[in-house]
Scaffold this motif. Sequence first.
Motif, PDB file in Angstrom:
ATOM      1  N   ASP A 100       4.542  -4.804  20.929  1.00 28.00           N
ATOM      2  CA  ASP A 100       3.342  -4.012  20.642  1.00 28.00           C
ATOM      3  C   ASP A 100       3.416  -3.364  19.261  1.00 28.00           C
ATOM      4  O   ASP A 100       2.431  -3.355  18.512  1.00 28.00           O
ATOM      5  CB  ASP A 100       3.149  -2.924  21.703  1.00 28.00           C
ATOM      6  CG  ASP A 100       2.725  -3.494  23.045  1.00 28.00           C
ATOM      7  OD1 ASP A 100       2.364  -4.678  23.097  1.00 28.00           O
ATOM      8  OD2 ASP A 100       2.768  -2.752  24.047  1.00 28.00           O
ATOM      9  N   ILE A 103       2.960  -6.191  16.414  1.00 29.89           N
ATOM     10  CA  ILE A 103       1.599  -6.679  16.153  1.00 29.89           C
ATOM     11  C   ILE A 103       0.726  -5.576  15.552  1.00 29.89           C
ATOM     12  O   ILE A 103      -0.131  -5.846  14.693  1.00 29.89           O
ATOM     13  CB  ILE A 103       0.972  -7.281  17.430  1.00 29.89           C
ATOM     14  CG1 ILE A 103      -0.277  -8.092  17.056  1.00 29.89           C
ATOM     15  CG2 ILE A 103       0.660  -6.218  18.476  1.00 29.89           C
ATOM     16  CD1 ILE A 103      -0.820  -8.938  18.177  1.00 29.89           C
ATOM     17  N   HIS A 104       0.937  -4.328  15.946  1.00 32.59           N
ATOM     18  CA  HIS A 104       0.140  -3.242  15.366  1.00 32.59           C
ATOM     19  C   HIS A 104       0.527  -2.978  13.913  1.00 32.59           C
ATOM     20  O   HIS A 104      -0.337  -2.662  13.083  1.00 32.59           O
ATOM     21  CB  HIS A 104       0.256  -1.979  16.218  1.00 32.59           C
ATOM     22  CG  HIS A 104      -0.574  -2.047  17.464  1.00 32.59           C
ATOM     23  ND1 HIS A 104      -1.952  -1.961  17.447  1.00 32.59           N
ATOM     24  CD2 HIS A 104      -0.235  -2.229  18.770  1.00 32.59           C
ATOM     25  CE1 HIS A 104      -2.434  -2.064  18.671  1.00 32.59           C
ATOM     26  NE2 HIS A 104      -1.412  -2.233  19.500  1.00 32.59           N
ATOM     27  N   ARG A 107      -1.068  -5.644  11.899  1.00 34.98           N
ATOM     28  CA  ARG A 107      -2.505  -5.389  11.758  1.00 34.98           C
ATOM     29  C   ARG A 107      -2.788  -4.340  10.691  1.00 34.98           C
ATOM     30  O   ARG A 107      -3.765  -4.454   9.932  1.00 34.98           O
ATOM     31  CB  ARG A 107      -3.094  -4.934  13.099  1.00 34.98           C
ATOM     32  CG  ARG A 107      -4.585  -4.698  13.036  1.00 34.98           C
ATOM     33  CD  ARG A 107      -5.137  -4.129  14.320  1.00 34.98           C
ATOM     34  NE  ARG A 107      -6.594  -4.018  14.227  1.00 34.98           N
ATOM     35  CZ  ARG A 107      -7.354  -3.366  15.067  1.00 34.98           C
ATOM     36  NH1 ARG A 107      -6.813  -2.739  16.094  1.00 34.98           N
ATOM     37  NH2 ARG A 107      -8.661  -3.319  14.905  1.00 34.98           N
ATOM     38  N   VAL A 124      -5.350  -8.714  19.227  1.00 34.24           N
ATOM     39  CA  VAL A 124      -4.228  -7.926  19.738  1.00 34.24           C
ATOM     40  C   VAL A 124      -4.107  -8.105  21.246  1.00 34.24           C
ATOM     41  O   VAL A 124      -3.022  -8.375  21.785  1.00 34.24           O
ATOM     42  CB  VAL A 124      -4.384  -6.433  19.379  1.00 34.24           C
ATOM     43  CG1 VAL A 124      -3.335  -5.593  20.110  1.00 34.24           C
ATOM     44  CG2 VAL A 124      -4.260  -6.234  17.868  1.00 34.24           C
ATOM     45  N   THR A 128      -1.056 -10.215  23.003  1.00 31.71           N
ATOM     46  CA  THR A 128      -0.239  -9.391  23.897  1.00 31.71           C
ATOM     47  C   THR A 128      -0.168 -10.027  25.277  1.00 31.71           C
ATOM     48  O   THR A 128       0.893 -10.053  25.910  1.00 31.71           O
ATOM     49  CB  THR A 128      -0.812  -7.967  23.991  1.00 31.71           C
ATOM     50  OG1 THR A 128      -0.798  -7.367  22.686  1.00 31.71           O
ATOM     51  CG2 THR A 128       0.013  -7.110  24.946  1.00 31.71           C
TER      52      THR A 128
END
Length: 221
Positions: A100, A103-104, A107, A124, A128
């Motif tokens: 998590d 990927i954040h 981004r 996302v 996920t």
Amino acid sequence: MIDIPPTFILQSPNTPFPDVSLALDEPNGLIAIGGDLSPERLIRAYQQGIFPWYSENDPVLWYSPNPRMVITPDKLHISKSLAKTLKSKQFKVKIDTHFDSVIHHCRSVVRKAQNSTWIDENMVRAYTQLHKQGVVKSVEVYQNSELVGGLYGVSMGKVFFGESMFSLVSNASKIAFVHLVQKLGYELIDCQVESTHLKSLGAFNIKRDVFIQQLQQLLLK
């Protein structure tokens, strides 16, 4: 004005992708528009050498560019300065411990010549979900127990489809990339489209039909 063939429009969840040989030359590799980011759709896409890439608030666009940038373990180039960093052991690499966060960070990280991100909330959620199914993996780089870099992508057979990477400190994403190429047993890493950063690490272009041929063989391993 781009002339979009009607067969490129994904009207329903069951609408198949067109054959990648029909992909447009401009924009390079555009093969379909619309559809959703369901696990089933995404898995079918990657199995055919197709990936989603679009701007936030736009319809989903699907691509299979020609040529395709890839890297294989035997082509990995490690500079003297990067080799020195690797030997210093100041970084620790882990797999799938904080997807998590990876990927954040991918981004939100600021990138040169880009004012926005292609990783919207729908992406996302989709990746996920695939991560929870074991299809998407993350490579994470820690310094003093803090996450400072990493990457994520789709894992199928002996192929890893790289999606995005980030660095909060110098060389962190390169450390993740080297670990991916050297340590995780993949025979082909898909880098999607050409970038100077990945080219400096040994990535190279191949024709789309060659990529598809190799992909079909390595998916079975």
